[in-house]
Design a protein around this motif. Sequence first.
Motif, PDB file in Angstrom:
ATOM      1  N   GLY A  93       0.775  -1.231   0.000  1.00  0.00           N
ATOM      2  CA  GLY A  93       0.000   0.000   0.000  1.00  0.00           C
ATOM      3  C   GLY A  93       0.806   1.279   0.000  1.00  0.00           C
ATOM      4  O   GLY A  93       0.241   2.376   0.087  1.00  0.00           O
ATOM      5  N   ARG A  94       2.126   1.174  -0.129  1.00  0.00           N
ATOM      6  CA  ARG A  94       2.982   2.369  -0.022  1.00  0.00           C
ATOM      7  C   ARG A  94       2.685   3.377  -1.125  1.00  0.00           C
ATOM      8  O   ARG A  94       2.545   4.578  -0.854  1.00  0.00           O
ATOM      9  N   ASP A  95       2.606   2.921  -2.369  1.00  0.00           N
ATOM     10  CA  ASP A  95       2.385   3.848  -3.481  1.00  0.00           C
ATOM     11  C   ASP A  95       1.048   4.569  -3.349  1.00  0.00           C
ATOM     12  O   ASP A  95       0.938   5.761  -3.656  1.00  0.00           O
ATOM     13  N   GLU A  96       0.030   3.861  -2.889  1.00  0.00           N
ATOM     14  CA  GLU A  96      -1.289   4.471  -2.729  1.00  0.00           C
ATOM     15  C   GLU A  96      -1.278   5.535  -1.632  1.00  0.00           C
ATOM     16  O   GLU A  96      -1.905   6.594  -1.776  1.00  0.00           O
ATOM     17  N   ARG A  97      -0.565   5.288  -0.553  1.00  0.00           N
ATOM     18  CA  ARG A  97      -0.465   6.279   0.520  1.00  0.00           C
ATOM     19  C   ARG A  97       0.295   7.515   0.051  1.00  0.00           C
ATOM     20  O   ARG A  97      -0.059   8.643   0.405  1.00  0.00           O
ATOM     21  N   ILE A  98       1.338   7.298  -0.743  1.00  0.00           N
ATOM     22  CA  ILE A  98       2.084   8.438  -1.278  1.00  0.00           C
ATOM     23  C   ILE A  98       1.179   9.293  -2.153  1.00  0.00           C
ATOM     24  O   ILE A  98       1.121  10.525  -2.028  1.00  0.00           O
ATOM     25  N   GLN A  99       0.452   8.666  -3.054  1.00  0.00           N
ATOM     26  CA  GLN A  99      -0.430   9.386  -3.963  1.00  0.00           C
ATOM     27  C   GLN A  99      -1.483  10.192  -3.205  1.00  0.00           C
ATOM     28  O   GLN A  99      -1.735  11.362  -3.514  1.00  0.00           O
ATOM     29  N   ALA A 100      -2.085   9.583  -2.200  1.00  0.00           N
ATOM     30  CA  ALA A 100      -3.141  10.261  -1.446  1.00  0.00           C
ATOM     31  C   ALA A 100      -2.621  11.450  -0.669  1.00  0.00           C
ATOM     32  O   ALA A 100      -3.383  12.381  -0.357  1.00  0.00           O
ATOM     33  N   GLY A 101      -1.337  11.484  -0.381  1.00  0.00           N
ATOM     34  CA  GLY A 101      -0.766  12.559   0.418  1.00  0.00           C
ATOM     35  C   GLY A 101      -0.206  13.717  -0.374  1.00  0.00           C
ATOM     36  O   GLY A 101       0.392  14.629   0.200  1.00  0.00           O
ATOM     37  N   THR A 102      -0.387  13.722  -1.703  1.00  0.00           N
ATOM     38  CA  THR A 102       0.144  14.802  -2.533  1.00  0.00           C
ATOM     39  C   THR A 102      -0.973  15.624  -3.154  1.00  0.00           C
ATOM     40  O   THR A 102      -2.036  15.092  -3.499  1.00  0.00           O
ATOM     41  N   ALA A 103      -0.724  16.911  -3.308  1.00  0.00           N
ATOM     42  CA  ALA A 103      -1.718  17.790  -3.921  1.00  0.00           C
ATOM     43  C   ALA A 103      -1.993  17.403  -5.368  1.00  0.00           C
ATOM     44  O   ALA A 103      -3.109  17.548  -5.857  1.00  0.00           O
ATOM     45  N   LEU A 104      -0.979  16.908  -6.059  1.00  0.00           N
ATOM     46  CA  LEU A 104      -1.125  16.543  -7.463  1.00  0.00           C
ATOM     47  C   LEU A 104      -1.681  15.134  -7.648  1.00  0.00           C
ATOM     48  O   LEU A 104      -1.892  14.703  -8.779  1.00  0.00           O
ATOM     49  N   ARG A 105      -1.871  14.423  -6.525  1.00  0.00           N
ATOM     50  CA  ARG A 105      -2.417  13.063  -6.552  1.00  0.00           C
ATOM     51  C   ARG A 105      -1.621  12.150  -7.490  1.00  0.00           C
ATOM     52  O   ARG A 105      -2.174  11.462  -8.348  1.00  0.00           O
ATOM     53  N   ILE A 106      -0.308  12.177  -7.317  1.00  0.00           N
ATOM     54  CA  ILE A 106       0.569  11.318  -8.098  1.00  0.00           C
ATOM     55  C   ILE A 106       1.545  10.612  -7.171  1.00  0.00           C
ATOM     56  O   ILE A 106       1.810  11.069  -6.058  1.00  0.00           O
ATOM     57  N   THR A 107       2.053   9.490  -7.637  1.00  0.00           N
ATOM     58  CA  THR A 107       3.144   8.809  -6.951  1.00  0.00           C
ATOM     59  C   THR A 107       4.406   9.075  -7.765  1.00  0.00           C
ATOM     60  O   THR A 107       4.581   8.506  -8.842  1.00  0.00           O
ATOM     61  N   PRO A 108       5.271   9.961  -7.303  1.00  0.00           N
ATOM     62  CA  PRO A 108       6.482  10.266  -8.075  1.00  0.00           C
ATOM     63  C   PRO A 108       7.324   9.017  -8.297  1.00  0.00           C
ATOM     64  O   PRO A 108       7.370   8.119  -7.456  1.00  0.00           O
ATOM     65  N   GLN A 109       8.010   8.984  -9.417  1.00  0.00           N
ATOM     66  CA  GLN A 109       8.969   7.941  -9.741  1.00  0.00           C
ATOM     67  C   GLN A 109      10.376   8.563  -9.688  1.00  0.00           C
ATOM     68  O   GLN A 109      10.521   9.792  -9.759  1.00  0.00           O
ATOM     69  N   PRO A 110      11.413   7.752  -9.573  1.00  0.00           N
ATOM     70  CA  PRO A 110      12.766   8.318  -9.483  1.00  0.00           C
ATOM     71  C   PRO A 110      13.093   9.345 -10.558  1.00  0.00           C
ATOM     72  O   PRO A 110      13.707  10.380 -10.275  1.00  0.00           O
ATOM     73  N   ARG A 111      12.674   9.091 -11.793  1.00  0.00           N
ATOM     74  CA  ARG A 111      13.002  10.003 -12.895  1.00  0.00           C
ATOM     75  C   ARG A 111      12.364  11.385 -12.710  1.00  0.00           C
ATOM     76  O   ARG A 111      12.836  12.380 -13.276  1.00  0.00           O
ATOM     77  N   ASP A 112      11.275  11.459 -11.924  1.00  0.00           N
ATOM     78  CA  ASP A 112      10.596  12.736 -11.733  1.00  0.00           C
ATOM     79  C   ASP A 112      11.438  13.728 -10.932  1.00  0.00           C
ATOM     80  O   ASP A 112      11.189  14.938 -10.985  1.00  0.00           O
ATOM     81  N   HIS A 113      12.394  13.245 -10.174  1.00  0.00           N
ATOM     82  CA  HIS A 113      13.246  14.119  -9.374  1.00  0.00           C
ATOM     83  C   HIS A 113      14.508  14.558 -10.116  1.00  0.00           C
ATOM     84  O   HIS A 113      15.174  15.510  -9.711  1.00  0.00           O
ATOM     85  N   ALA A 114      14.842  13.851 -11.178  1.00  0.00           N
ATOM     86  CA  ALA A 114      16.163  14.010 -11.803  1.00  0.00           C
ATOM     87  C   ALA A 114      16.388  15.396 -12.381  1.00  0.00           C
ATOM     88  O   ALA A 114      17.518  15.920 -12.341  1.00  0.00           O
ATOM     89  N   SER A 115      15.351  16.032 -12.913  1.00  0.00           N
ATOM     90  CA  SER A 115      15.548  17.347 -13.537  1.00  0.00           C
ATOM     91  C   SER A 115      15.949  18.395 -12.512  1.00  0.00           C
ATOM     92  O   SER A 115      16.660  19.359 -12.832  1.00  0.00           O
ATOM     93  N   ALA A 116      15.529  18.227 -11.261  1.00  0.00           N
ATOM     94  CA  ALA A 116      15.943  19.163 -10.211  1.00  0.00           C
ATOM     95  C   ALA A 116      17.440  19.058  -9.967  1.00  0.00           C
ATOM     96  O   ALA A 116      18.129  20.075  -9.767  1.00  0.00           O
ATOM     97  N   TYR A 117      17.956  17.843  -9.989  1.00  0.00           N
ATOM     98  CA  TYR A 117      19.396  17.645  -9.830  1.00  0.00           C
ATOM     99  C   TYR A 117      20.165  18.237 -11.009  1.00  0.00           C
ATOM    100  O   TYR A 117      21.222  18.852 -10.828  1.00  0.00           O
ATOM    101  N   VAL A 118      19.639  18.055 -12.220  1.00  0.00           N
ATOM    102  CA  VAL A 118      20.299  18.614 -13.404  1.00  0.00           C
ATOM    103  C   VAL A 118      20.368  20.133 -13.299  1.00  0.00           C
ATOM    104  O   VAL A 118      21.411  20.738 -13.570  1.00  0.00           O
ATOM    105  N   TYR A 119      19.278  20.752 -12.891  1.00  0.00           N
ATOM    106  CA  TYR A 119      19.266  22.212 -12.761  1.00  0.00           C
ATOM    107  C   TYR A 119      20.324  22.685 -11.766  1.00  0.00           C
ATOM    108  O   TYR A 119      21.104  23.605 -12.050  1.00  0.00           O
ATOM    109  N   LEU A 120      20.380  22.063 -10.593  1.00  0.00           N
ATOM    110  CA  LEU A 120      21.316  22.512  -9.565  1.00  0.00           C
ATOM    111  C   LEU A 120      22.766  22.272  -9.965  1.00  0.00           C
ATOM    112  O   LEU A 120      23.670  22.999  -9.535  1.00  0.00           O
ATOM    113  N   ALA A 121      23.009  21.254 -10.799  1.00  0.00           N
ATOM    114  CA  ALA A 121      24.375  20.959 -11.250  1.00  0.00           C
ATOM    115  C   ALA A 121      24.805  21.834 -12.424  1.00  0.00           C
ATOM    116  O   ALA A 121      25.999  21.900 -12.738  1.00  0.00           O
TER     117      ALA A 121
END
Length: 259
Positions: free
Chosen positions: A211-239
């Motif tokens: 049930g982890r993914d479902e709990r994550i989704q329910a706790g976000t305003a965008l109602r999504i379960t982020p995947q690892p690739r969704d964070h990567a662009s933030a790292y690219v920007y900072l680098a």
Amino acid sequence: MSGRLAGATMLVTGGGSGIGRAVVHAYLSEGAEVTVLERSPDHAAALCSETDGAVEAVVGDATDPSTVQHAVTVARRGGDGLDHLTCCVGVFDYCTSLKDLKAGDLLAAGEEIWRANVLSTLLAINLAYPALRAAHGSATLTLSGSAFYPEGGGVLYGSSKWALRGAVAHLAKDLAPEVRVNAVAPGGTGGTRLGGLRALAQAQTADRVPGRDERIQAGTALRITPQPRDHASAYVYLADPAGARVITGAIINSDGGRM
């Protein structure tokens, strides 16, 4: 190769799985020369295979000074400088409550999680600093939503991430003006395999918690379960030495809008 990070030398600790692995692929797609320090030989081999040998992999413990120093040397690719360091090493506590721990278990688990989550990052920055300074480079730490809210982990995991949150501010001042220091704070993420604490015999990985993914989704305003690739662009920007030239001491919360 062209890209925002074309020709940049990068070291990613803990880059063999999860968010770290996604960040490696994002750096490669932007033209960077990436070296990974990874504890798991299997994860390192798989990453090298799927990137057709574009990644240099060093297998070893990110809390061992000689191993980290070797990884920094490899990442420099024969030059004096290192353009960027990303720290993604981490272990999880599976929301263990302090009140449920015996004193001996607390000491062992606390030492393990702080060594992995905090000390590995400070050690990497300490040993990479001369090369980062030579290149006027940057470092990106990996925090968590647990560095802001009492969720997604117990007090051991949360306090380790709060410590890294403080380290961002202190290091940004300490290493200025030569080296920028920032962080990404991912929220709950599907498909991640954060290992548990060996001191508490936590053999389960995060991706197998029911049930982890479902709990994550329910706790976000965008109602999504982020995947690892969704964070990567933030790292690219900072680098990015041009796009983030004036950014230091900053934290990007990539959490889908915490509710």
